[in-house]
Design a protein around this motif. Structure first.
Motif, mmCIF file in Angstrom:
data_model
loop_
_atom_site.group_PDB
_atom_site.id
_atom_site.type_symbol
_atom_site.label_atom_id
_atom_site.label_comp_id
_atom_site.label_asym_id
_atom_site.label_seq_id
_atom_site.Cartn_x
_atom_site.Cartn_y
_atom_site.Cartn_z
ATOM 1 N N ILE A 1 2.187 1.851 -3.455
ATOM 2 C CA ILE A 1 1.131 2.382 -4.327
ATOM 3 C C ILE A 1 0.903 3.859 -4.007
ATOM 4 C CG2 ILE A 1 -1.310 2.202 -4.979
ATOM 5 C CD1 ILE A 1 -1.109 -0.806 -4.270
ATOM 6 N N ILE B 1 -9.073 1.941 -3.408
ATOM 7 C CA ILE B 1 -9.234 0.504 -3.686
ATOM 8 C C ILE B 1 -10.649 0.062 -3.302
ATOM 9 C CG2 ILE B 1 -8.477 -1.813 -3.018
ATOM 10 C CD1 ILE B 1 -5.653 -0.578 -2.551
ATOM 11 N N HIS B 2 -11.103 0.514 -2.158
ATOM 12 C CA HIS B 2 -12.442 0.137 -1.699
ATOM 13 C C HIS B 2 -13.510 0.675 -2.652
ATOM 14 C CE1 HIS B 2 -15.723 -0.907 0.864
ATOM 15 N NE2 HIS B 2 -15.964 0.323 1.320
ATOM 16 N N GLY C 1 -3.907 6.126 3.319
ATOM 17 C CA GLY C 1 -5.349 6.086 3.584
ATOM 18 C C GLY C 1 -6.168 6.359 2.323
ATOM 19 N N SER D 1 -12.290 -5.175 1.423
ATOM 20 C CA SER D 1 -11.938 -4.689 0.084
ATOM 21 C C SER D 1 -10.445 -4.657 -0.153
ATOM 22 C CB SER D 1 -12.493 -3.268 -0.130
ATOM 23 O OG SER D 1 -13.876 -3.298 -0.313
ATOM 24 N N VAL D 2 -9.704 -4.272 0.872
ATOM 25 C CA VAL D 2 -8.258 -4.083 0.682
ATOM 26 C C VAL D 2 -7.451 -5.276 1.177
ATOM 27 C CG1 VAL D 2 -8.513 -1.578 0.860
ATOM 28 C CG2 VAL D 2 -7.913 -2.908 2.894
ATOM 29 N N MET E 1 -6.207 3.239 0.215
ATOM 30 C CA MET E 1 -7.196 2.280 0.744
ATOM 31 C C MET E 1 -8.604 2.666 0.300
ATOM 32 S SD MET E 1 -5.600 0.074 2.765
ATOM 33 C CE MET E 1 -4.368 -0.201 4.031
ATOM 34 N N SER E 2 -8.902 3.953 0.416
ATOM 35 C CA SER E 2 -10.239 4.426 0.033
ATOM 36 C C SER E 2 -10.491 4.210 -1.452
ATOM 37 C CB SER E 2 -10.391 5.916 0.368
ATOM 38 O OG SER E 2 -10.269 6.111 1.756
ATOM 39 N N TYR F 1 0.841 -1.210 0.000
ATOM 40 C CA TYR F 1 0.000 0.000 0.000
ATOM 41 C C TYR F 1 0.874 1.258 0.000
ATOM 42 C CZ TYR F 1 -3.380 -3.518 1.557
ATOM 43 O OH TYR F 1 -4.144 -4.649 1.661
ATOM 44 N N ARG G 1 -5.628 -8.824 1.378
ATOM 45 C CA ARG G 1 -4.966 -9.738 0.440
ATOM 46 C C ARG G 1 -4.966 -11.140 1.032
ATOM 47 N NH1 ARG G 1 -0.399 -5.384 -1.410
ATOM 48 N NH2 ARG G 1 -1.113 -5.144 -3.550
ATOM 49 N N LYS H 1 -16.270 -3.760 5.764
ATOM 50 C CA LYS H 1 -16.283 -3.868 4.298
ATOM 51 C C LYS H 1 -15.017 -3.280 3.683
ATOM 52 C CE LYS H 1 -21.226 -4.314 3.738
ATOM 53 N NZ LYS H 1 -22.531 -3.703 3.486
ATOM 54 N N ARG H 2 -14.562 -2.204 4.264
ATOM 55 C CA ARG H 2 -13.327 -1.595 3.755
ATOM 56 C C ARG H 2 -12.140 -2.539 3.965
ATOM 57 N NH1 ARG H 2 -10.615 4.117 3.615
ATOM 58 N NH2 ARG H 2 -8.687 3.658 4.713
ATOM 59 N N TRP I 1 -20.836 -9.321 1.414
ATOM 60 C CA TRP I 1 -19.783 -8.535 0.758
ATOM 61 C C TRP I 1 -18.492 -9.350 0.657
ATOM 62 C CZ3 TRP I 1 -18.961 -4.955 -2.530
ATOM 63 C CH2 TRP I 1 -17.715 -4.301 -2.613
#
Ligand SMILES: [Zn+2]
Lengths: 193, 182
Positions: free
Chosen positions: A161, A176-177, A170, B11-12, A173-174, A158, B14, B7-8, B34
């Motif tokens: 990136i 990607i989500h 942060g 999402s991230v 992350m946002s 992360y 791995r 959920k976040r 989700w």
């Protein structure tokens, strides 16, 4: 394919960069060989179209290998190169309309649609899925698309990136989500995802 | 843990999940759904991972090396539309002719001086007449025309030094015809 010596092949990227800067062709080749696959996958995911992806990888490597003196070692060479390839792909994407094959039917020489197979690992079905996914990626903004592709395809951390995108972790992350929410939403309307 | 955070994190993720997230998923249907959607998407992503062919690898590397090797030492490769160059040949040659007369004649340039100078120095300017569709390939370091290509040849190019690129319109033609002069 390459005539790289065992010394070069076993060297780390930073050593190869030093050699390549001094004009060592084998070191240049080894850098290309080592980072080709990831660069290609990154560009292909960002652009969708094979020819565009290859052009972007070419542009990226040309810029990187011709300007190795600009690599200052403050990040990994792979991170630096990913940034260059990403920028090359985004530049190329801006200059060429993003073309996907979504909506086109695959037909045989007789004009018939080929029979689809149940096994999702089989090529034809995967081609359809790939086109669906390309279409969904194309709908994302460049920053979201890039963040997600770097996350899912480049094996970068992360933090790396974030360095590439020039934003805090942060925000990565946002992004990607948000990208994942949009992608899964688009695809769920087109399939049972 | 709130659903938004769960959920976040999904999402991230791995692959690794915190104990807190695991506990949340055990009792939250929305987040569990989700998580399942993410797993299906990740499977799709993996199944469609681009695979480069050896041919693509070789093609791009060849393009990188050929483009790189053509631009070392302050040189650049430029492509010219053959019809454009052929079409402007007469104009440029005429203009160059005056330039040579102006710089090489001992006398003021006039009608007489022009003619005399030209006759006195026939070796200065030798025009290469191009037919429509032909383009000269010029090596500016050796100052020679290496060949003349036809319209359907895809390798038309003139090697120029990079510092001249800023005023390319004039210098390209000037250098091209200077190189042809013997
Ligand atoms: Zn929840």
């Amino acid at each position: 394919m390459f005539e790289g010596s065992a010394t070069v092949v076993s060297s780390d990227d930073e050593t190869l960069v030093v050699l390549a800067r001094a004009g060592d062709q084998v070191a240049r080749e080894e850098l290309f060989r080592r980072h080709w696959d990831r660069s290609y996958r990154l560009a292909k995911r960002l652009l969708g179209r094979e020819e565009d992806a290859l052009d972007a990888v070419q542009d990226g490597f040309l810029k990187a290998l011709n300007h190795l003196e600009r690599f200052d070692g403050r990040c990994e060479f792979s991170t630096w190169l990913c940034r260059i390839v990403q920028n090359a792909a985004l530049d190329l994407g801006r200059n060429r309309s993003r073309r996907t094959n979504v909506g086109l039917k695959v037909v045989t020489a007789n004009g018939e649609e080929p029979e689809k197979l149940d096994d999702p690992s089989v090529g034809l079905v995967n081609d359809d899925l790939r086109m669906e996914l390309d279409a969904a990626l194309a709908r994302l903004s460049p920053s979201l698309r890039s963040a997600f592709v770097l996350f899912a395809e480049s094996e970068l951390s992360y933090k790396e990136i974030a360095e590439i995108q020039g934003v805090p972790v942060g925000t990565v992350m946002s992004r990607i989500h948000a990208a994942r929410q949009k992608l899964q939403s688009y695809l769920s309307r087109r399939s049972d995802l | 843990m709130r659903c938004g955070e769960a959920k976040r994190e999904l999402s991230v993720s791995r692959g690794e999940r915190s104990a807190e997230l695991g506990a949340h998923l055990a009792h939250c249907e929305s987040c569990a759904a989700w998580a399942e959607s993410c797993e299906r998407f990740d499977a799709l992503w993996d199944a469609t991972r681009p695979v480069a062919t050896d041919q693509a690898f070789a093609s791009v590397w060849n393009r990188v090396t050929s483009a790189g090797s053509s631009r070392p030492a302050r040189a650049a490769w430029l492509r010219f539309a053959p019809r454009v160059l052929a079409g402007t040949a007469a104009i440029a040659a005429a203009a160059l002719f005056f330039v040579f007369v102006a710089f090489h004649s001992d006398r003021p340039v006039g009608v007489g001086g022009f003619a005399d100078s030209h006759q006195a120095r026939p070796e200065i300017v030798r025009l290469v007449l191009l037919e429509e569709g032909q383009t000269p390939i010029i090596d500016l370091e050796k100052h020679e025309v290496t060949r003349v290509n036809s319209d359907d040849d895809d390798s038309l190019a003139v090697n120029l030094d990079e510092p001249k690129l800023s005023s390319i319109d004039n210098l390209v033609l000037f250098n091209a015809f200077e190189a042809m002069a013997q």
